[in-house]
Every structure is written in structure tokens, then in C-alpha cells.
Design a protein around this motif. Structure first.
Motif, mmCIF file in Angstrom:
data_model
loop_
_atom_site.group_PDB
_atom_site.id
_atom_site.type_symbol
_atom_site.label_atom_id
_atom_site.label_comp_id
_atom_site.label_asym_id
_atom_site.label_seq_id
_atom_site.Cartn_x
_atom_site.Cartn_y
_atom_site.Cartn_z
ATOM 1 N N GLU A 196 48.987 124.106 30.487
ATOM 2 C CA GLU A 196 47.549 124.117 30.516
ATOM 3 C C GLU A 196 47.176 125.303 31.404
ATOM 4 O O GLU A 196 47.768 125.847 32.085
ATOM 5 C CB GLU A 196 46.947 122.834 31.233
ATOM 6 C CG GLU A 196 47.468 121.577 30.300
ATOM 7 C CD GLU A 196 46.666 121.599 29.017
ATOM 8 O OE1 GLU A 196 45.346 122.248 28.913
ATOM 9 O OE2 GLU A 196 47.176 120.777 28.289
ATOM 10 N N PRO A 197 45.715 125.686 31.206
ATOM 11 C CA PRO A 197 45.708 126.930 31.999
ATOM 12 C C PRO A 197 45.296 126.440 33.410
ATOM 13 O O PRO A 197 45.102 125.359 33.739
ATOM 14 C CB PRO A 197 43.830 126.959 31.487
ATOM 15 C CG PRO A 197 43.971 126.379 30.209
ATOM 16 C CD PRO A 197 44.723 125.173 30.282
ATOM 17 N N GLN A 198 45.644 127.579 34.421
ATOM 18 C CA GLN A 198 45.547 127.340 35.760
ATOM 19 C C GLN A 198 43.896 127.125 36.103
ATOM 20 O O GLN A 198 43.236 127.661 35.308
ATOM 21 C CB GLN A 198 45.969 128.426 36.581
ATOM 22 C CG GLN A 198 47.497 128.807 36.274
ATOM 23 C CD GLN A 198 48.321 127.243 36.643
ATOM 24 O OE1 GLN A 198 47.971 127.017 37.784
ATOM 25 N NE2 GLN A 198 49.211 126.875 35.693
ATOM 26 N N PRO A 199 43.694 126.554 37.246
ATOM 27 C CA PRO A 199 42.184 126.175 37.769
ATOM 28 C C PRO A 199 41.455 127.534 37.780
ATOM 29 O O PRO A 199 40.329 127.722 37.332
ATOM 30 C CB PRO A 199 42.255 125.927 39.061
ATOM 31 C CG PRO A 199 43.809 125.228 39.210
ATOM 32 C CD PRO A 199 44.499 126.005 38.310
ATOM 33 N N ASP A 200 41.922 128.642 38.179
ATOM 34 C CA ASP A 200 40.884 130.064 38.030
ATOM 35 C C ASP A 200 40.969 130.489 36.596
ATOM 36 O O ASP A 200 40.347 131.553 36.338
ATOM 37 C CB ASP A 200 41.595 130.854 39.044
ATOM 38 C CG ASP A 200 43.077 131.410 38.674
ATOM 39 O OD1 ASP A 200 43.785 130.751 37.950
ATOM 40 O OD2 ASP A 200 43.658 132.581 39.093
ATOM 41 N N GLN A 201 41.632 130.041 35.700
ATOM 42 C CA GLN A 201 41.756 130.203 34.503
ATOM 43 C C GLN A 201 40.649 129.815 33.513
ATOM 44 O O GLN A 201 40.536 129.977 32.174
ATOM 45 C CB GLN A 201 43.116 130.570 33.627
ATOM 46 C CG GLN A 201 43.934 131.515 34.245
ATOM 47 C CD GLN A 201 45.326 131.366 33.919
ATOM 48 O OE1 GLN A 201 45.805 130.335 33.000
ATOM 49 N NE2 GLN A 201 46.117 132.213 34.134
ATOM 50 N N ASP A 202 40.251 128.301 33.654
ATOM 51 C CA ASP A 202 39.260 127.644 33.345
ATOM 52 C C ASP A 202 37.986 128.457 32.884
ATOM 53 O O ASP A 202 37.535 129.144 33.426
ATOM 54 C CB ASP A 202 38.809 126.364 33.919
ATOM 55 C CG ASP A 202 40.236 125.230 33.935
ATOM 56 O OD1 ASP A 202 40.917 125.712 33.007
ATOM 57 O OD2 ASP A 202 40.094 124.597 34.848
ATOM 58 N N PRO A 203 37.523 128.183 31.602
ATOM 59 C CA PRO A 203 36.353 128.610 31.256
ATOM 60 C C PRO A 203 35.069 128.259 32.015
ATOM 61 O O PRO A 203 35.139 127.397 32.540
ATOM 62 C CB PRO A 203 36.069 128.245 29.720
ATOM 63 C CG PRO A 203 36.961 127.158 29.478
ATOM 64 C CD PRO A 203 38.080 127.206 30.532
ATOM 65 N N LEU B 17 45.594 123.208 44.729
ATOM 66 C CA LEU B 17 45.654 123.853 43.639
ATOM 67 C C LEU B 17 44.658 125.056 43.975
ATOM 68 O O LEU B 17 44.181 125.890 43.125
ATOM 69 C CB LEU B 17 45.118 123.256 42.546
ATOM 70 C CG LEU B 17 46.022 122.238 41.790
ATOM 71 C CD1 LEU B 17 45.167 121.483 40.701
ATOM 72 C CD2 LEU B 17 47.352 122.807 41.157
ATOM 73 N N GLY B 18 44.233 125.308 45.222
ATOM 74 C CA GLY B 18 43.402 126.272 45.512
ATOM 75 C C GLY B 18 41.866 126.263 44.991
ATOM 76 O O GLY B 18 40.897 127.452 45.018
ATOM 77 N N MET B 19 41.564 125.224 45.161
ATOM 78 C CA MET B 19 40.282 124.670 44.388
ATOM 79 C C MET B 19 39.087 124.641 45.738
ATOM 80 O O MET B 19 39.730 124.336 46.786
ATOM 81 C CB MET B 19 39.967 123.625 43.824
ATOM 82 C CG MET B 19 40.554 123.750 42.283
ATOM 83 S SD MET B 19 40.717 122.147 41.428
ATOM 84 C CE MET B 19 41.532 122.706 40.077
ATOM 85 N N LYS B 20 38.028 125.022 45.817
ATOM 86 C CA LYS B 20 37.069 124.991 46.900
ATOM 87 C C LYS B 20 36.560 123.372 47.190
ATOM 88 O O LYS B 20 36.101 123.067 48.217
ATOM 89 C CB LYS B 20 36.070 125.804 46.784
ATOM 90 C CG LYS B 20 36.515 127.318 46.873
ATOM 91 C CD LYS B 20 35.391 128.424 46.970
ATOM 92 C CE LYS B 20 35.573 129.646 46.839
ATOM 93 N NZ LYS B 20 36.313 130.115 47.859
ATOM 94 N N THR B 21 36.385 122.576 46.018
ATOM 95 C CA THR B 21 35.593 121.246 46.261
ATOM 96 C C THR B 21 36.412 120.236 45.461
ATOM 97 O O THR B 21 37.037 120.534 44.623
ATOM 98 C CB THR B 21 34.322 121.321 45.422
ATOM 99 O OG1 THR B 21 34.432 121.383 44.119
ATOM 100 C CG2 THR B 21 33.411 122.491 45.991
ATOM 101 N N SER B 22 36.129 119.101 46.016
ATOM 102 C CA SER B 22 37.083 117.873 45.341
ATOM 103 C C SER B 22 36.669 117.714 44.005
ATOM 104 O O SER B 22 37.262 117.352 43.265
ATOM 105 C CB SER B 22 36.652 116.869 46.215
ATOM 106 O OG SER B 22 37.237 116.642 47.622
ATOM 107 N N GLY B 23 35.094 117.955 43.724
ATOM 108 C CA GLY B 23 34.737 117.830 42.459
ATOM 109 C C GLY B 23 35.240 118.696 41.510
ATOM 110 O O GLY B 23 35.444 118.382 40.407
#
Length: 77
Positions: A70-77, A22-28
Motif C-alpha cells: 500500500e502507499p506510504q503515508p506521505d504518498q497518499d492522495p 509512521l511519521g504522521m503529525k496527528t492521531s487522526g
């Protein structure tokens, strides 16, 4: 030992692999994203480095959550 398979026949992935997908930098970040969308690990495997088991995720569950509007990961507030 063979890798467990998900609902679509692909191998289950680790939390780090799911985050990367999903293009996220961390597992958290991924675990928080999954928690907010009700996505749970499909299985677990023993962790040779620690006592805590490694979560394994079904890519089909992740894809379903992304497609649900649902919002994409880079669209989350």
C-alpha cells in the motif's frame, strides 16, 4: 499492571505512538490511514482523563499493512 503485548511480543502502542511510528503529525491521520487499510485496534485501555477508552495498536499489524504494498503515508492522495 503489565502492558498488553502484540503478536510479536512487543507492547501495544497508543494511537499517538502509532502515528509517530509512521511519521504522521496527528492521531487522526493515523486513524484514517488504518481505516483505509483495514487495520483495527488490538485492544483498549481505560482513559483516566475521559470516559472513552484509549485504542491500543499492534505494531505487527501496522508493519504488515505497510509491507502489503500500500502507499506510504506521505504518498497518499
Amino acid at each position: 499492571m503489565t502492558a498488553p503485548l502484540g503478536r510479536d511480543g512487543r507492547p501495544l502502542v497508543t494511537t499517538a505512538q502509532a502515528a509517530y511510528s509512521l511519521g504522521m503529525k496527528t492521531s487522526g491521520q493515523f486513524r484514517e490511514w488504518a481505516r483505509r487499510r483495514g487495520v483495527a485496534p488490538a485492544a483498549s485501555q481505560p482513559n483516566p482523563a475521559r470516559g472513552q477508552a484509549l485504542a491500543l495498536w499492534d505494531l505487527r499489524d501496522i508493519a504488515d499493512a505497510v509491507r502489503s504494498g500500500e502507499p506510504q503515508p506521505d504518498q497518499d492522495p
